[in-house]
Enzyme design. Structure first.
Site, PDB file in Angstrom:
ATOM      1  N   HIS A  20       0.833  -1.204   0.000  1.00 33.54           N
ATOM      2  CA  HIS A  20       0.000   0.000   0.000  1.00 33.54           C
ATOM      3  C   HIS A  20       0.861   1.244   0.000  1.00 33.54           C
ATOM      4  O   HIS A  20       2.037   1.221   0.372  1.00 33.54           O
ATOM      5  CB  HIS A  20      -0.935   0.019   1.219  1.00 33.54           C
ATOM      6  CG  HIS A  20      -0.248   0.303   2.519  1.00 33.54           C
ATOM      7  ND1 HIS A  20      -0.146   1.571   3.051  1.00 33.54           N
ATOM      8  CD2 HIS A  20       0.386  -0.511   3.403  1.00 33.54           C
ATOM      9  CE1 HIS A  20       0.503   1.513   4.204  1.00 33.54           C
ATOM     10  NE2 HIS A  20       0.836   0.265   4.439  1.00 33.54           N
ATOM     11  N   CYS A  21       0.259   2.358  -0.471  1.00 33.27           N
ATOM     12  CA  CYS A  21       0.908   3.663  -0.380  1.00 33.27           C
ATOM     13  C   CYS A  21       0.035   4.521   0.533  1.00 33.27           C
ATOM     14  O   CYS A  21      -0.670   3.995   1.382  1.00 33.27           O
ATOM     15  CB  CYS A  21       1.080   4.284  -1.768  1.00 33.27           C
ATOM     16  SG  CYS A  21      -0.478   4.567  -2.638  1.00 33.27           S
ATOM     17  N   ALA A  22       0.055   5.827   0.364  1.00 37.58           N
ATOM     18  CA  ALA A  22      -0.681   6.706   1.270  1.00 37.58           C
ATOM     19  C   ALA A  22      -2.188   6.546   1.152  1.00 37.58           C
ATOM     20  O   ALA A  22      -2.922   6.750   2.121  1.00 37.58           O
ATOM     21  CB  ALA A  22      -0.298   8.160   1.011  1.00 37.58           C
ATOM     22  N   THR A  23      -2.664   6.168  -0.031  1.00 35.71           N
ATOM     23  CA  THR A  23      -4.114   6.122  -0.241  1.00 35.71           C
ATOM     24  C   THR A  23      -4.605   4.825  -0.853  1.00 35.71           C
ATOM     25  O   THR A  23      -5.788   4.516  -0.766  1.00 35.71           O
ATOM     26  CB  THR A  23      -4.552   7.260  -1.182  1.00 35.71           C
ATOM     27  OG1 THR A  23      -3.874   7.104  -2.439  1.00 35.71           O
ATOM     28  CG2 THR A  23      -4.229   8.614  -0.601  1.00 35.71           C
ATOM     29  N   ARG A  24      -3.718   4.052  -1.508  1.00 32.94           N
ATOM     30  CA  ARG A  24      -4.173   2.915  -2.317  1.00 32.94           C
ATOM     31  C   ARG A  24      -3.650   1.582  -1.783  1.00 32.94           C
ATOM     32  O   ARG A  24      -2.496   1.474  -1.369  1.00 32.94           O
ATOM     33  CB  ARG A  24      -3.691   3.068  -3.763  1.00 32.94           C
ATOM     34  CG  ARG A  24      -3.891   4.434  -4.360  1.00 32.94           C
ATOM     35  CD  ARG A  24      -3.280   4.511  -5.756  1.00 32.94           C
ATOM     36  NE  ARG A  24      -3.132   5.878  -6.200  1.00 32.94           N
ATOM     37  CZ  ARG A  24      -2.618   6.242  -7.361  1.00 32.94           C
ATOM     38  NH1 ARG A  24      -2.214   5.329  -8.216  1.00 32.94           N
ATOM     39  NH2 ARG A  24      -2.500   7.509  -7.688  1.00 32.94           N
TER      40      ARG A  24
END
Length: 470
Positions: free
Chosen positions: A27-31
């Site tokens: 995951h990243c900051a939003t996805r």
């Protein structure tokens, strides 16, 4: 709440083809980024109808499901508990090699190296902003003080907060590169620290003309690489590959001694005498080109960057600009790029807000309004993929708003003290005489996008026609 999240993740797993279709999850900051084995097994409609999902799309070899900041971390934890995120890093890399073209894979890897170090650079930028605010003559005057009254020890303390991350940036980058490319991160840290060893002429002092580079072999200039990016990135990449090859060939009984010794010896030699000078020269060329674009007259740079930046967010290649922003901060202590792109972000929020307020659809309203709020906090993916891009015209109106805001920001030479936070939270990077202008250009960008979307960019009739066509 945890039970709800577990149910959501279970539904998501089923919608993407079950556990057997999932190679790994990150995951990243939003996805939530799901590496799937067969993208044809994904049920797009089912995914988009899952609670808390704000959009989903396939890009760069990954199926990316947008949950938003904070929520995505909880979803990843639930996925881990269900056993779908436990692939080894080497397995994930092997699967990634099969998906996406070479450019997409390169950009994804570049982002993997830089994303983990962004939080400390964000903190550093906030420290810079706070120091700039507190040391302003007007602020000091509220307490009956002048700049001369500020104790030297306090100045030193603030320098520790604001200078450390950039002074030792090569160590952070080399550590992350070793981690991503399969080497030993601790060797990466030491290699990076060697590049900024105090025995080498300080890069800042050389740049100011206070110190001279060391000359080896009569023609190779050697300096420290404080604040540099590319030398540490390339050294970390090659160093990790070299270490892995050594481990295959060195007997296990000697591995503990021989592998770190040879890795550091060979890589510091290459870094100081070849990689460093070449990459530092390339770095200067890239920086000069960026600065030339940003200094283009009549706000042209802001118009171009402000318009196109959110197009790059769709492709996921926008992470490459982390490198440019780091270089701008390291070289000049300010970041005009941030001031421009934040207008594009606010504009997408304005476009989504117009859709949310104009539509009579309760479902779309429930998606658009929170998505616009997320964009105003600096995260545009929910607004772009969940609303604006789905109806196309709101996205285009957002691009226009971003171009207008970026034009004004560039015209007035607005500059941030840091990076990686934008829109509302980005105010913390402008805690000086620029703060009013920062707020104005963002409101202007959002207002232009909102107005254009309301007048020309969206109607429920358009929504109905799109749904019939699909």
């Amino acid at each position: 709440m945890a039970a709800d999240n577990k149910k959501i993740v279970k539904e998501l797993i089923e919608a993407v083809g079950g556990k057997e279709n999932i190679a790994s999850v990150s995951h990243c900051a939003t996805r939530l980024r799901i590496m799937v084995r067969d993208k044809e097994k994904i049920d797009q409609d089912s995914v988009e109808n899952i609670d808390k999902v704000k959009g989903a799309f396939y890009n760069s070899g990954q199926y990316q499901v947008i949950f938003g900041t904070g929520t995505v971390n909880k979803m990843y934890e639930e996925a881990s508990k269900l056993g779908v995120a436990e692939s080894t890093s080497s397995e994930q890399k092997q699967e990634a090699k099969k998906q996406g073209n070479m450019f997409q894979r390169a950009i994804r890897t570049f982002g993997d190296v830089f994303v983990p170090i962004i939080p400390v650079l964000v903190a550093t930028g906030l420290f810079m902003g706070l120091r700039g605010l507190l040391l302003q003559e007007a602020v000091l005057g509220w307490f009956g003080l002048t700049p001369e009254d500020v104790p030297a020890n306090l100045i030193t303390f603030t320098q520790v907060l604001t200078d450390t991350a950039f002074a030792f940036l090569p160590a952070l980058i080399a550590w992350s590169a070793f981690r991503v490319f399969g080497g030993s991160p601790i060797i990466g840290i030491v290699l990076g620290l060697m590049l900024v060893n105090p025995s080498l002429p300080n890069a800042y002092e050389v740049g100011e003309g206070v110190a001279e580079p060391l000359t080896f072999f009569g023609f190779i200039p050697v300096i420290g690489y404080q604040g540099s990016v590319l030398p540490a990135f390339i050294a970390g990449w090659l160093g990790a590959l070299f270490e892995k090859q050594l481990r295959k060939r060195v007997p296990e009984a000697l591995d503990l001694i021989v592998t770190p010794f040879l890795t550091l010896l060979v890589m510091i030699f290459l870094s100081l005498f070849f990689i460093g000078p070449v990459m530092h020269g390339l770095e200067n060329i890239v920086l000069s080109g960026t600065v030339a674009l940003l200094e283009a007259p009549f706000g042209i740079s802001g118009l171009i960057i402000g318009f196109f930046h959110q197009v790059l967010v769709i492709t996921g290649v926008h992470h490459v600009f982390n490198f440019l922003e780091i270089q701008l901060l390291e070289q000049f202590g300010s970041n005009p790029f941030n001031a421009i792109i934040t207008c594009g972000i606010a504009a997408q929020g304005g476009a989504a807000l117009a859709v949310g307020l104009k539509t009579k659809s309760k479902k779309l309203k429930a998606l658009a309004l929170p998505s616009s709020f997320s964009a105003f906090l600096g995260i545009t993916e929910p607004a772009i993929f969940g609303v604006n891009l789905r109806y196309v015209k709101p996205f285009l109106m957002g691009l226009i708003g971003g171009g207008v805001g970026g034009f004004i920001a560039s015209l007035f030479q607005l500059e941030a003290t840091g990076m990686a936070i934008t829109a509302g939270p980005g105010i913390l990077l402008y805690l000086n005489e620029q703060i009013i202008l920062y707020i104005v250009v963002n409101l202007l960008a959002a207002a232009v996008a909102f107005t254009l979307t309301w007048l020309f960019g969206y109607s429920d009739k358009m929504k109905e026609e799109l749904e019939k066509a699909s």
